[in-house]
Every structure is written in C-alpha cells, then in structure tokens.
Scaffold this motif. Structure first.
Motif, PDB file in Angstrom:
ATOM      1  N   ASP A   1       0.922  -1.201  -0.072  1.00 25.31           N
ATOM      2  CA  ASP A   1       0.052   0.030  -0.013  1.00 25.31           C
ATOM      3  C   ASP A   1       0.739   1.455  -0.015  1.00 25.31           C
ATOM      4  N   THR A   2       2.074   1.162  -0.291  1.00 25.91           N
ATOM      5  CA  THR A   2       2.753   2.334  -0.268  1.00 25.91           C
ATOM      6  C   THR A   2       2.710   3.010  -1.539  1.00 25.91           C
ATOM      7  N   LYS A   3       3.137   4.288  -1.698  1.00 30.72           N
ATOM      8  CA  LYS A   3       2.888   5.035  -3.059  1.00 30.72           C
ATOM      9  C   LYS A   3       3.579   4.299  -3.992  1.00 30.72           C
ATOM     10  N   VAL A   4       4.797   3.653  -3.661  1.00 34.71           N
ATOM     11  CA  VAL A   4       5.611   3.054  -4.779  1.00 34.71           C
ATOM     12  C   VAL A   4       5.957   1.514  -4.267  1.00 34.71           C
ATOM     13  N   LYS A   5       5.378   0.548  -4.888  1.00 33.99           N
ATOM     14  CA  LYS A   5       5.659  -0.853  -4.019  1.00 33.99           C
ATOM     15  C   LYS A   5       7.071  -1.029  -4.222  1.00 33.99           C
ATOM     16  N   LYS A   6       7.479  -1.641  -2.819  1.00 33.65           N
ATOM     17  CA  LYS A   6       8.840  -1.741  -2.503  1.00 33.65           C
ATOM     18  C   LYS A   6       9.010  -3.218  -2.122  1.00 33.65           C
ATOM     19  N   GLU A   7      10.233  -3.963  -2.533  1.00 33.45           N
ATOM     20  CA  GLU A   7      10.518  -5.177  -2.067  1.00 33.45           C
ATOM     21  C   GLU A   7      11.761  -5.167  -1.317  1.00 33.45           C
ATOM     22  N   TYR A   8      11.736  -5.804  -0.215  1.00 33.05           N
ATOM     23  CA  TYR A   8      12.962  -5.830   0.795  1.00 33.05           C
ATOM     24  C   TYR A   8      13.370  -7.390   0.870  1.00 33.05           C
ATOM     25  N   LEU A   9      14.660  -7.561   0.323  1.00 39.56           N
ATOM     26  CA  LEU A   9      15.289  -8.711   0.490  1.00 39.56           C
ATOM     27  C   LEU A   9      15.600  -9.112   1.866  1.00 39.56           C
ATOM     28  N   ASP A  10      15.642 -10.279   2.475  1.00 38.01           N
ATOM     29  CA  ASP A  10      16.073 -10.818   3.649  1.00 38.01           C
ATOM     30  C   ASP A  10      17.560 -10.478   3.871  1.00 38.01           C
ATOM     31  N   ARG A  11      18.031  -9.956   4.927  1.00 39.55           N
ATOM     32  CA  ARG A  11      19.280  -9.268   5.079  1.00 39.55           C
ATOM     33  C   ARG A  11      19.979 -10.306   6.164  1.00 39.55           C
ATOM     34  N   ILE A  12      21.506 -10.495   6.243  1.00 40.25           N
ATOM     35  CA  ILE A  12      22.091 -11.004   7.292  1.00 40.25           C
ATOM     36  C   ILE A  12      22.641 -10.122   8.054  1.00 40.25           C
ATOM     37  N   ILE A  13      22.157  -9.886   9.481  1.00 39.57           N
ATOM     38  CA  ILE A  13      22.649  -8.830  10.510  1.00 39.57           C
ATOM     39  C   ILE A  13      22.907  -9.477  11.733  1.00 39.57           C
ATOM     40  N   PRO A  14      24.464  -9.716  11.604  1.00 43.78           N
ATOM     41  CA  PRO A  14      25.012 -10.534  13.034  1.00 43.78           C
ATOM     42  C   PRO A  14      24.907  -9.813  14.152  1.00 43.78           C
ATOM     43  N   ALA A  15      24.639  -8.498  14.120  1.00 48.62           N
ATOM     44  CA  ALA A  15      24.470  -8.277  15.575  1.00 48.62           C
ATOM     45  C   ALA A  15      22.975  -8.364  15.948  1.00 48.62           C
ATOM     46  N   ALA A  16      22.180  -8.902  15.263  1.00 52.53           N
ATOM     47  CA  ALA A  16      20.688  -9.252  15.493  1.00 52.53           C
ATOM     48  C   ALA A  16      20.551 -10.737  15.918  1.00 52.53           C
ATOM     49  N   MET A  17      21.517 -11.519  15.592  1.00 48.94           N
ATOM     50  CA  MET A  17      21.146 -12.936  15.822  1.00 48.94           C
ATOM     51  C   MET A  17      21.028 -13.419  17.196  1.00 48.94           C
ATOM     52  N   ASP A  18      22.072 -13.026  17.894  1.00 48.42           N
ATOM     53  CA  ASP A  18      21.828 -13.465  19.355  1.00 48.42           C
ATOM     54  C   ASP A  18      21.034 -12.858  19.947  1.00 48.42           C
ATOM     55  N   ILE A  19      20.541 -11.593  19.953  1.00 48.25           N
ATOM     56  CA  ILE A  19      19.663 -10.925  20.594  1.00 48.25           C
ATOM     57  C   ILE A  19      18.136 -11.491  20.346  1.00 48.25           C
ATOM     58  N   ILE A  20      17.986 -11.738  19.052  1.00 51.38           N
ATOM     59  CA  ILE A  20      16.775 -12.531  18.818  1.00 51.38           C
ATOM     60  C   ILE A  20      16.662 -13.978  19.133  1.00 51.38           C
ATOM     61  N   ALA A  21      17.610 -14.640  19.101  1.00 46.05           N
ATOM     62  CA  ALA A  21      17.608 -16.033  19.519  1.00 46.05           C
ATOM     63  C   ALA A  21      17.376 -16.207  21.161  1.00 46.05           C
ATOM     64  N   GLN A  22      18.024 -15.142  21.927  1.00 51.76           N
ATOM     65  CA  GLN A  22      17.532 -14.911  23.392  1.00 51.76           C
ATOM     66  C   GLN A  22      16.273 -14.615  23.531  1.00 51.76           C
ATOM     67  N   ARG A  23      15.544 -13.746  22.785  1.00 54.80           N
ATOM     68  CA  ARG A  23      14.264 -13.302  23.016  1.00 54.80           C
ATOM     69  C   ARG A  23      13.358 -14.501  22.460  1.00 54.80           C
ATOM     70  N   GLU A  24      13.573 -15.194  21.527  1.00 52.30           N
ATOM     71  CA  GLU A  24      12.538 -16.101  20.844  1.00 52.30           C
ATOM     72  C   GLU A  24      12.611 -17.570  21.233  1.00 52.30           C
ATOM     73  N   THR A  25      14.055 -18.123  21.544  1.00 54.61           N
ATOM     74  CA  THR A  25      14.074 -19.505  21.675  1.00 54.61           C
ATOM     75  C   THR A  25      14.763 -19.945  22.861  1.00 54.61           C
ATOM     76  N   GLY A  26      15.160 -18.909  23.841  1.00 53.44           N
ATOM     77  CA  GLY A  26      15.820 -19.078  25.014  1.00 53.44           C
ATOM     78  C   GLY A  26      17.337 -19.110  24.955  1.00 53.44           C
ATOM     79  N   GLY A  27      17.869 -18.880  23.361  1.00 51.64           N
ATOM     80  CA  GLY A  27      19.232 -18.678  23.481  1.00 51.64           C
ATOM     81  C   GLY A  27      19.681 -19.830  22.390  1.00 51.64           C
ATOM     82  N   THR A  28      18.826 -20.686  22.001  1.00 47.01           N
ATOM     83  CA  THR A  28      19.098 -21.704  20.708  1.00 47.01           C
ATOM     84  C   THR A  28      19.634 -20.732  19.723  1.00 47.01           C
ATOM     85  N   LYS A  29      20.526 -21.286  18.969  1.00 50.48           N
ATOM     86  CA  LYS A  29      20.964 -20.695  17.629  1.00 50.48           C
ATOM     87  C   LYS A  29      19.948 -20.825  16.801  1.00 50.48           C
ATOM     88  N   LEU A  30      19.711 -19.678  15.947  1.00 49.52           N
ATOM     89  CA  LEU A  30      18.934 -19.758  14.892  1.00 49.52           C
ATOM     90  C   LEU A  30      19.657 -19.482  13.522  1.00 49.52           C
TER      91      LEU A  30
END
Length: 336
Positions: free
Chosen positions: A199-228
């Motif tokens: 629904d944005t003025k110009v249709k946009k597509e975002y490809l999945d990114r690899i963000i190492p800084a977020a990996m451990d934080i997300i794993a701790q939040r979502e799975t209790g620390g199990t590596k994703l």
C-alpha cells in the motif's frame, strides 16, 4: 667384480624395493583412511543438526503451513521443444520406411517433462520488531528497527512421485502418488525471503538481510538462546526426514531492515520450500545462438503470506502486525 658381489648387489636392491613398496602401501592406506574419515566428517557436517528452542511455546504461537502437493506440478504441459525445432536445421523431411511421428521434428513437437516433487513444511512465529545497532561503512553503529520472522522447516519425506503404469495394451501411462514407507532423501533448503509492501506510494520489495548484530539478541528473545540459522547458514545443510521418534526440524530467522514505516499491508514470499516450477518459451524472442534465459521464463512455486499492520509511521509497534489481511486469504501458493 665377482659373480657373488653382483648377486649380493641385486639382492640388496630387491630388498630395498620391497621395503619401499611396503612403506608406500602403508602410506597410501593411511592417506585413503584419512580421506575416508574426511568424507564421513563432511557427510556429518552436511546433515543438519536439529536446533529445537530451549522453551516451549503456548498453543497458537506457531503457525504451520503444510506443503500442498499438486499432480500438475510433476509435469510440464505438452509443448514444443524450441531448442530442437528451431535450433537444428533441415528437420522437415518425409521418411520412406517409418511413420512421420517417429521423426525428430514430430517427437520434439509434443514433449512432456516429468519429475518428482518434494516439499518442506513451513512454520513461523509472528513477525516482530527489534532495535539493534547495525555497523555502518564508517565503522560506527546506527540504531535501526529490524523486522524479523523466526521460522521452522520440516522434511516429512514422501515426495510426489510419477509412477509408470502399463495398461492392457502395454501403453505406458503415469500415475502420481505419494508412496508411504519409501525412503526419502534429505533436502537442502535454499531460502529467499522477500517482504513486499502493498500500500505504499511505490511498491517496494525488501530482500532478507544477514545482520549478525541481531542474531544473538533475537535467539535469546525467541528461543531462549538456541542458535538460529540465517538464510546462508541454513542452506549449508541437508535436512533429514523427520520421523515419529525424532524431530529433525531446523529453525532459522529472516530479517529485513529499512522497511517503510508507512507500510500497512505487506506480503512475505518464501522461495525454496519445494522444487516445483513452471517454464515457458517466448517464440518472438527465440534465438538459437542466444542464452536460453533470454527467451525462457522460469517460475518457482512460492509460499505467499499476507499480513496487516493497522498503524502509522509514528511509534511502530510489533503488536500491530496481524497474520492475514482483510479481503485476502491468509496464505497461498503462487508461481513467480
């Protein structure tokens, strides 16, 4: 030099050769054993190790999309094989001692491509947001709001197979079925996650990114620390078949950055869950000398998930994201 001296020299030379050969045999055997050990280790590395979460999720947290097998995915419609019909000259001739249907031109005019089709079951947690410091080219950290989705892929085996069957006239026909109990091979998952704003003025597509800084934080939040696994790491493994006694599911995470805060309706496309595809040749663009990709269009079977975020650009909140959208199906399989 006496005869005895010559004979002694030959004996010493032969003994040296035997000892050298034995040593070489031992060395080659050791090398072969080392290579075999390396192969075993590599096979073990290629087989993914299940990484179940350290916590149990409440009912309804995980949404599972089963693989939808369709018989029409196991074959391509009757079509002309342009690479032969237009790529090979002088095919238009009249045979004298066989039927016209046995010529290369006739056989290439009606071609059906058949294949087995496998698929992976896809489960996911709600799309969420997290703010992390992302390294920039300048070397500094920039606070960014990352959209992410934790998911699980499961290989249940039993692909859709084409089985040749003869009728009473010995004509071969094909039946499509899933054969229970037939061994199924591990599957390599090469994912591609695309978040598309609707629904944005110009249709946009975002490809999945690899963000190492977020990996451990997300794993701790979502799975209790199990590596994703991220989208690159998860593609390095073969996913074994899950059985009643052992769950070999693999958990991963897809992440997107710089998503337009004006986005209210969006879809996530997931490629790689099946090998089903379609292709079509464009006659007007055909050139026998050209790369086939210039006139041949491939479309891969893709899972499309629809989401709705009834909010605005101010104070983006993950609680506003809902699976499903008004007037749309929650999910569907499309070719793109």
């Amino acid at each position: 030099m006496t005869l005895r001296t010559i004979r002694t020299s030959w004996l010493l030379l032969a003994l040296t050769f035997v000892v050298s050969s034995a040593a070489m045999s031992v060395s080659l055997a050791e090398m072969a054993a080392t290579e075999e050990t390396k192969d075993v280790v590599q096979d073990a590395i290629r087989l993914a190790q299940a990484n179940p979460p350290n916590r149990k999720f409440a009912d309804g947290v995980l949404t599972t999309i089963p693989m939808e097998f369709e018989a029409q995915d196991t074959f391509s419609p009757v079509d002309q094989y342009q690479d032969i019909l237009k790529g090979i000259p002088n095919l238009d001739w009249k045979p004298n001692f066989m039927s016209d249907t046995r010529t290369l031109k006739a056989m290439a005019s009606k071609v059906i491509y058949r294949r087995d089709v496998w698929g992976l079951e896809f489960s996911f947690k709600p799309v969420r947001m997290i703010e992390v410091g992302v390294p920039q080219p300048s070397g500094k950290l920039q606070k960014k709001l990352i959209w992410y989705m934790v998911y699980k892929v499961t290989n249940h085996g039993e692909p859709l197979r084409r089985v040749p069957v003869k009728d009473k006239f010995d004509n071969v026909k094909y039946e499509v079925k899933q054969i229970e109990g037939l061994p199924s091979a591990p599957i390599r998952f090469f994912p591609r996650f695309v978040l598309e704003s609707q629904d944005t003025k110009v249709k946009k597509e975002y490809l999945d990114r690899i963000i190492p800084a977020a990996m451990d934080i997300i794993a701790q939040r979502e799975t209790g620390g199990t590596k994703l696994y991220n989208s690159v790491e998860i593609s390095r493994f073969d996913i074994p078949v899950t059985t009643k006694d052992q769950d070999n599911s693999i958990w991963g995470v897809a992440m997107w950055e710089d998503v337009d805060p004006e986005t209210d309706f969006f879809s996530i496309y997931i490629d790689g869950l099946t090998n089903a595809f379609r292709w079509q040749d464009k006659d007007e663009n055909y050139d026998p000398q050209a790369d086939p990709l210039t006139y041949r269009q491939y479309q891969q079977k893709t899972l499309k998930l629809n989401f709705w975020r009834p909010g605005d650009r101010l104070d983006e909140n993950e609680r506003e994201i809902r699976f499903g959208a008004p007037g749309q199906v929650d999910y569907e399989w499309v070719f793109r």
